[in-house]
Design an enzyme around this catalytic site. Sequence first.
Site, PDB file in Angstrom:
ATOM      1  N   HIS A  28     -45.207 -53.475  22.338  1.00 25.73           N
ATOM      2  CA  HIS A  28     -46.273 -52.794  21.590  1.00 25.73           C
ATOM      3  C   HIS A  28     -46.125 -52.952  20.073  1.00 25.73           C
ATOM      4  O   HIS A  28     -46.113 -51.992  19.307  1.00 25.73           O
ATOM      5  CB  HIS A  28     -46.490 -51.336  22.015  1.00 25.73           C
ATOM      6  CG  HIS A  28     -45.284 -50.430  22.056  1.00 25.73           C
ATOM      7  ND1 HIS A  28     -44.459 -50.234  20.973  1.00 25.73           N
ATOM      8  CD2 HIS A  28     -44.794 -49.652  23.049  1.00 25.73           C
ATOM      9  CE1 HIS A  28     -43.516 -49.363  21.302  1.00 25.73           C
ATOM     10  NE2 HIS A  28     -43.693 -49.009  22.557  1.00 25.73           N
ATOM     11  N   HIS A  82     -38.221 -40.552  31.641  1.00 32.03           N
ATOM     12  CA  HIS A  82     -39.173 -40.949  30.593  1.00 32.03           C
ATOM     13  C   HIS A  82     -40.385 -41.594  31.250  1.00 32.03           C
ATOM     14  O   HIS A  82     -40.248 -42.488  32.082  1.00 32.03           O
ATOM     15  CB  HIS A  82     -38.476 -41.921  29.631  1.00 32.03           C
ATOM     16  CG  HIS A  82     -39.299 -42.342  28.467  1.00 32.03           C
ATOM     17  ND1 HIS A  82     -40.379 -41.633  27.997  1.00 32.03           N
ATOM     18  CD2 HIS A  82     -39.188 -43.416  27.641  1.00 32.03           C
ATOM     19  CE1 HIS A  82     -40.901 -42.249  26.947  1.00 32.03           C
ATOM     20  NE2 HIS A  82     -40.206 -43.347  26.719  1.00 32.03           N
ATOM     21  N   GLU A  84     -42.863 -43.418  29.868  1.00 29.98           N
ATOM     22  CA  GLU A  84     -43.463 -44.645  29.320  1.00 29.98           C
ATOM     23  C   GLU A  84     -43.399 -45.740  30.398  1.00 29.98           C
ATOM     24  O   GLU A  84     -42.418 -45.843  31.149  1.00 29.98           O
ATOM     25  CB  GLU A  84     -42.746 -45.080  28.031  1.00 29.98           C
ATOM     26  CG  GLU A  84     -43.565 -46.137  27.289  1.00 29.98           C
ATOM     27  CD  GLU A  84     -43.199 -46.319  25.814  1.00 29.98           C
ATOM     28  OE1 GLU A  84     -42.223 -45.731  25.332  1.00 29.98           O
ATOM     29  OE2 GLU A  84     -43.925 -47.098  25.149  1.00 29.98           O
ATOM     30  N   ASP A  86     -42.672 -48.750  30.750  1.00 31.38           N
ATOM     31  CA  ASP A  86     -41.550 -49.681  30.967  1.00 31.38           C
ATOM     32  C   ASP A  86     -40.491 -49.062  31.871  1.00 31.38           C
ATOM     33  O   ASP A  86     -39.615 -49.771  32.375  1.00 31.38           O
ATOM     34  CB  ASP A  86     -40.945 -50.168  29.638  1.00 31.38           C
ATOM     35  CG  ASP A  86     -40.620 -49.056  28.665  1.00 31.38           C
ATOM     36  OD1 ASP A  86     -41.307 -48.028  28.674  1.00 31.38           O
ATOM     37  OD2 ASP A  86     -39.665 -49.213  27.882  1.00 31.38           O
ATOM     38  N   HIS A 148     -38.349 -40.174  22.665  1.00 30.90           N
ATOM     39  CA  HIS A 148     -39.312 -40.272  21.593  1.00 30.90           C
ATOM     40  C   HIS A 148     -40.744 -39.947  22.059  1.00 30.90           C
ATOM     41  O   HIS A 148     -41.701 -40.113  21.271  1.00 30.90           O
ATOM     42  CB  HIS A 148     -39.266 -41.684  20.987  1.00 30.90           C
ATOM     43  CG  HIS A 148     -39.783 -42.761  21.923  1.00 30.90           C
ATOM     44  ND1 HIS A 148     -40.817 -43.607  21.542  1.00 30.90           N
ATOM     45  CD2 HIS A 148     -39.484 -43.116  23.188  1.00 30.90           C
ATOM     46  CE1 HIS A 148     -41.093 -44.450  22.513  1.00 30.90           C
ATOM     47  NE2 HIS A 148     -40.307 -44.180  23.522  1.00 30.90           N
ATOM     48  N   ASP A 167     -34.468 -43.858  26.481  1.00 33.28           N
ATOM     49  CA  ASP A 167     -34.515 -44.805  25.358  1.00 33.28           C
ATOM     50  C   ASP A 167     -33.402 -44.601  24.323  1.00 33.28           C
ATOM     51  O   ASP A 167     -32.997 -45.558  23.647  1.00 33.28           O
ATOM     52  CB  ASP A 167     -35.867 -44.689  24.633  1.00 33.28           C
ATOM     53  CG  ASP A 167     -36.989 -45.381  25.380  1.00 33.28           C
ATOM     54  OD1 ASP A 167     -36.713 -46.225  26.252  1.00 33.28           O
ATOM     55  OD2 ASP A 167     -38.157 -45.076  25.101  1.00 33.28           O
ATOM     56  N   TYR A 195     -33.761 -51.488  16.913  1.00 28.12           N
ATOM     57  CA  TYR A 195     -34.401 -50.576  17.872  1.00 28.12           C
ATOM     58  C   TYR A 195     -34.686 -49.225  17.206  1.00 28.12           C
ATOM     59  O   TYR A 195     -35.776 -48.672  17.336  1.00 28.12           O
ATOM     60  CB  TYR A 195     -33.482 -50.390  19.088  1.00 28.12           C
ATOM     61  CG  TYR A 195     -34.134 -49.651  20.225  1.00 28.12           C
ATOM     62  CD1 TYR A 195     -34.895 -50.323  21.166  1.00 28.12           C
ATOM     63  CD2 TYR A 195     -33.997 -48.274  20.356  1.00 28.12           C
ATOM     64  CE1 TYR A 195     -35.506 -49.642  22.210  1.00 28.12           C
ATOM     65  CE2 TYR A 195     -34.597 -47.585  21.387  1.00 28.12           C
ATOM     66  CZ  TYR A 195     -35.348 -48.285  22.317  1.00 28.12           C
ATOM     67  OH  TYR A 195     -35.960 -47.594  23.338  1.00 28.12           O
ATOM     68  N   HIS A 228     -32.388 -49.083  28.149  1.00 32.10           N
ATOM     69  CA  HIS A 228     -32.490 -50.458  27.638  1.00 32.10           C
ATOM     70  C   HIS A 228     -31.126 -50.913  27.135  1.00 32.10           C
ATOM     71  O   HIS A 228     -30.413 -50.137  26.481  1.00 32.10           O
ATOM     72  CB  HIS A 228     -33.460 -50.554  26.453  1.00 32.10           C
ATOM     73  CG  HIS A 228     -34.878 -50.228  26.773  1.00 32.10           C
ATOM     74  ND1 HIS A 228     -35.664 -51.026  27.579  1.00 32.10           N
ATOM     75  CD2 HIS A 228     -35.668 -49.209  26.363  1.00 32.10           C
ATOM     76  CE1 HIS A 228     -36.884 -50.494  27.648  1.00 32.10           C
ATOM     77  NE2 HIS A 228     -36.912 -49.394  26.938  1.00 32.10           N
TER      78      HIS A 228
END
Length: 420
Positions: A28, A82, A84, A86, A148, A167, A195, A228
Amino acid sequence: MPPYFNAVKITDSVYWVGAIDWNVRNFHGYKTGRGTTYNAYLILADKITLIDTVKKGFFEEMLARIASVVDPGKIEYIISNHAEPDHSGALLQTIKTVKPAEVFASKMGVKALNAHYGAGLELTAAADGEELDIGGKKITFMETRMLHWPDSMFSYLQEEQILFTQDAFGMHLASGERFADELPRELLERQAESYYANIITPFSPQVAKLLKKVEESGLTFNMVAPDHGPIWRSMEDFKRLLDLYKKWSNRELQPKVVILYDTMWQATEKMSRVIEDGIRSAGVKVEPVNMSVCDRSEAADKMLDAAALIVGSPTLNNHLLPSIADVLIYLKGLKFKTPYAAAFGSYGWSGEAVKQVKEYLEAMGSEILGEVKAQYTPGEEVLHACYELGRTAAEKVKAHFQCSMSNDSGEKLSKNVKSI
Ligand code: FEO
């Protein structure tokens, strides 16, 4: 069970069952030059538990890794730390395949997952501090709202003292190695910094609060497992990362100026070179970034510790150049704020760009030190003004460092870490 896509053993009862994405280059808007991993974790207990899933398209890989350890149908619980995509993109497919007894997310996670994938998902809201008994082992949920996303939370496996951090403490780095201590320290710090700059920066106040919250919880860690990049099993390495998080979240600036510019016919570039020389001649570090050849993420990387930002744009069709508009929007969104800023640029007949840049820098909260404009090609007088602008910025930055900033929450948290 296929012979490929095996799980990686982390402890006797915890396995990495995620996916490696060697090819992703745009996350993104964040340029991910080294790819990434989507980490999911399988905990073997009486009630087998999966922590997070992977991005859509990597489901088969995750499922195969799970199947290399246990029949996926035996998974009882899924925890979504999380929402999101991904990490949740494969959640629906996983639920349909595995048919778990219960799926947990934070209160905000329940809302977010239903908003993403359609109302009607049967999810259990996990409260901050709540414990989940998975049979022989216990997991504590820790809400990390806005770190986040509103839904974000950590999960802590008590018996093995593993903190699953989604994250946080992660990085976009595809590698065959699963543990940070198998990778060069310089690479880890570089990727963690990028990051943080491109993902975490706007949430720095929450990072400081989180470090305090974890410290006050009294938890100790043997391992920190983000969603990640590599897993932190050397607590010496993780302490170094904590120190960096402390520095970044406190916005510990360096006596450094960043110049962002683009150029049409090298007039604005020439101005940039002279401003750069003025800054350096005053003994202050300066990093120029030409936005016609650099990515916005590289600009963000350099902004993390910059004390001043000087932005140059020629005027094109009564506006600043699109590349400069792009990077300014990106940096403003990331809430980068330098104490000082300035604008410069060449123009042909109207010259609106410098004013527009200045307005943007003001909106970012910086004190504007000045501006320099050149009609067409900068002459001696203009170049002299550029040099002086550089000197002024450098002197302001040097004066700024008579003040000091401190925050010791990261240092205190590192005391909770123990070596294995
Ligand atoms: Fe890795 Fe916020 O997703």
